[in-house]
Design an enzyme around this catalytic site. Structure first.
Site, PDB file in Angstrom:
ATOM      1  N   HIS A 193       0.830  -1.198   0.000  1.00  0.00           N
ATOM      2  CA  HIS A 193       0.000   0.000   0.000  1.00  0.00           C
ATOM      3  C   HIS A 193       0.871   1.258   0.000  1.00  0.00           C
ATOM      4  CE1 HIS A 193      -3.863  -2.131   1.627  1.00  0.00           C
ATOM      5  NE2 HIS A 193      -3.405  -2.653   0.500  1.00  0.00           N
ATOM      6  N   GLU A 253       1.303   3.761   2.064  1.00  0.00           N
ATOM      7  CA  GLU A 253       2.052   4.106   3.270  1.00  0.00           C
ATOM      8  C   GLU A 253       3.346   3.295   3.368  1.00  0.00           C
ATOM      9  OE1 GLU A 253      -2.420   4.164   4.409  1.00  0.00           O
ATOM     10  OE2 GLU A 253      -1.103   3.149   2.992  1.00  0.00           O
ATOM     11  N   SER A 272     -20.386   6.483 -38.964  1.00  0.00           N
ATOM     12  CA  SER A 272     -20.081   7.154 -37.688  1.00  0.00           C
ATOM     13  C   SER A 272     -18.596   7.424 -37.492  1.00  0.00           C
ATOM     14  CB  SER A 272     -20.587   6.294 -36.522  1.00  0.00           C
ATOM     15  OG  SER A 272     -19.948   5.023 -36.522  1.00  0.00           O
ATOM     16  N   SER A 295     -28.921 -10.743 -25.847  1.00  0.00           N
ATOM     17  CA  SER A 295     -29.948 -11.618 -25.261  1.00  0.00           C
ATOM     18  C   SER A 295     -30.121 -12.944 -25.997  1.00  0.00           C
ATOM     19  CB  SER A 295     -31.287 -10.887 -25.186  1.00  0.00           C
ATOM     20  OG  SER A 295     -31.704 -10.484 -26.477  1.00  0.00           O
ATOM     21  N   GLU A 336     -20.412   1.936 -23.803  1.00  0.00           N
ATOM     22  CA  GLU A 336     -20.143   2.567 -25.096  1.00  0.00           C
ATOM     23  C   GLU A 336     -21.113   2.040 -26.152  1.00  0.00           C
ATOM     24  OE1 GLU A 336     -16.429   3.500 -26.820  1.00  0.00           O
ATOM     25  OE2 GLU A 336     -15.319   3.287 -24.949  1.00  0.00           O
ATOM     26  N   LEU A 341     -29.168   0.307 -25.901  1.00  0.00           N
ATOM     27  CA  LEU A 341     -28.540  -0.101 -24.635  1.00  0.00           C
ATOM     28  C   LEU A 341     -28.507   1.074 -23.657  1.00  0.00           C
ATOM     29  CD1 LEU A 341     -27.076  -2.219 -22.925  1.00  0.00           C
ATOM     30  CD2 LEU A 341     -24.940  -1.527 -24.016  1.00  0.00           C
ATOM     31  N   SER A 349     -31.910   1.558 -22.113  1.00  0.00           N
ATOM     32  CA  SER A 349     -32.175   0.468 -21.171  1.00  0.00           C
ATOM     33  C   SER A 349     -31.392   0.666 -19.867  1.00  0.00           C
ATOM     34  CB  SER A 349     -31.797  -0.886 -21.792  1.00  0.00           C
ATOM     35  OG  SER A 349     -32.590  -1.168 -22.919  1.00  0.00           O
TER      36      SER A 349
END
Length: 364
Positions: free
Chosen positions: A52, A54, A170, A225, A295, A300, A303
């Site tokens: 960690h 510290e 796109s 699905s 993304e 989606l 939903s």
């Protein structure tokens, strides 16, 4: 708090950021040790399962740390996990005072590290730059308290709200700087999720590609699905995990073929004839996936918003206009009937990437 104390804590926050992409699902933590008005040790949490912040600060100290003042961004841990408790190490090293930015949000251990320090005569100050620390660890806070991933919905659209032209083209809505920043976000988050239509239409790699550092590929999650995506999709060929979130509608033969390609399967209940996103988030939390970058396309996204799984929205807007009543938008679905019921965002932040604009906000 003095400006000097703020300076030391800001340095600790800078150090913490160096762990981005390497510590999930652990928090980002930085530590600075100060003695006689100078920094004598610095450290941060470098990798999941490693020492960690510290302990790394102690290991990097250039002189004896006894009676020194430690600045740390998160309450030192009090329990034995993959490493011994940092609070105990601080006591053993003879630190005189500890300034902590924020308490550990984990309800099982919150406050216990501070208690150990105080019980051993160490002066403790809490709350210096707490807002900055909480923002830095927004992923960890959600994950450790809800046991579900922090979910960011990322979209990119033109000035008139379109994510593609009427023909479906796109590439590219936003500029190179914006797209490069998206790869930095992918590097930071544990997983990326898209819908089946995105994979079928665009066949994306869903990897991280950064110029300056070797990016970490997020776990790829496909909401599908019926398990419709082709078996020759790039998501099965890239380094890293690919999870298909599906339902009972998928054929067993197709699921077996996906497994043979190295793909993993999560079967969720049907919810409105689609993948149950709430069930999926719980499963991903169990898999130690602390964050998901959405993304996907408009279906989606809608939903996800309806399911209430989205914590944060990042919307890139390019100064372009393409029009088209049937051109797709970033959020589709049935839509909301009345403006008074619109989904509102709070704590808005706006950043420019040359002529593109990034608007970030959190769901109310």
């Amino acid at each position: 708090m003095s400006s000097l104390e703020e300076k030391y804590m800001r340095r600790a926050l800078e150090l913490a950021k160096l762990g981005i992409g390497a510590v999930n699902p652990n928090p980002l933590v930085g530590a600075v040790i100060v003695k006689d008005g100078k920094i004598i040790g610095e450290g941060y949490h470098k990798a999941y399962g490693g020492s960690h912040a510290e302990v790394n600060a102690f290991n990097n100290a250039v002189e004896n740390v006894r009676n020194a003042h430690m600045y740390v961004t998160l309450e030192p841990c009090s329990h034995y996990g993959k490493t011994p408790p940092c609070a105990k190490a601080i006591v053993e090293k003879g630190i005189k005072k500890v300034t902590i930015s924020m308490m550990d949000p984990n309800p099982l251990v919150s406050g216990k590290g501070i208690e150990i320090l105080k019980n051993n005569g160490i002066e403790v100050e809490l709350g210096l730059l707490e807002e900055e620390s909480r923002k830095l660890n927004e992923i960890f806070i959600k994950y450790i308290t809800a046991k579900e991933p922090f979910c960011i919905m990322k979209t990119a659209s033109t000035l008139d709200g379109k994510i593609a032209t009427i023909t479906g083209d796109s590439k590219w809505v936003t500029n190179e700087k914006s797209r490069e920043y998206v790869h930095y976000i992918r590097h930071r988050l544990s997983a990326i999720m898209v819908g089946a239509d995105t994979v079928i239409k665009d066949n994306p790699s869903l990897t991280t590609r950064l110029k300056d550092i070797k990016g970490r590929n997020p776990v790829r999650i496909i909401a599908d699905s019926s398990a419709r995506i082709p078996l020759d999709s790039k998501v099965f060929k890239e380094e890293g995990r690919t999870i298909i979130a599906t339902t009972e509608k998928a054929s067993k033969d197709k699921l077996n073929s996906i497994k043979e390609l190295g793909g993993e399967i999560i079967i969720t209940p049907l919810k409105e004839d689609r993948v149950d996103l709430n069930f999926l988030m719980k499963k991903l939390g169990e898999e130690k996936i602390d964050s998901v970058l959405l993304e996907g396309g408009g279906t989606l996204n809608y939903s996800a918003l309806r399911a209430g799984i989205v914590d944060k929205v990042m919307t890139f807007i390019a100064p372009k206009i393409i029009g088209g009543a049937l051109a797709k938008t970033s959020v589709a679905g049935e839509g909301i009937e009345f403006m008074k019921d619109a989904i509102n965002l709070k704590d808005i932040n706006i950043t420019r990437f040359d002529n593109d604009i990034l608007i970030e906000g959190y769901l109310e």
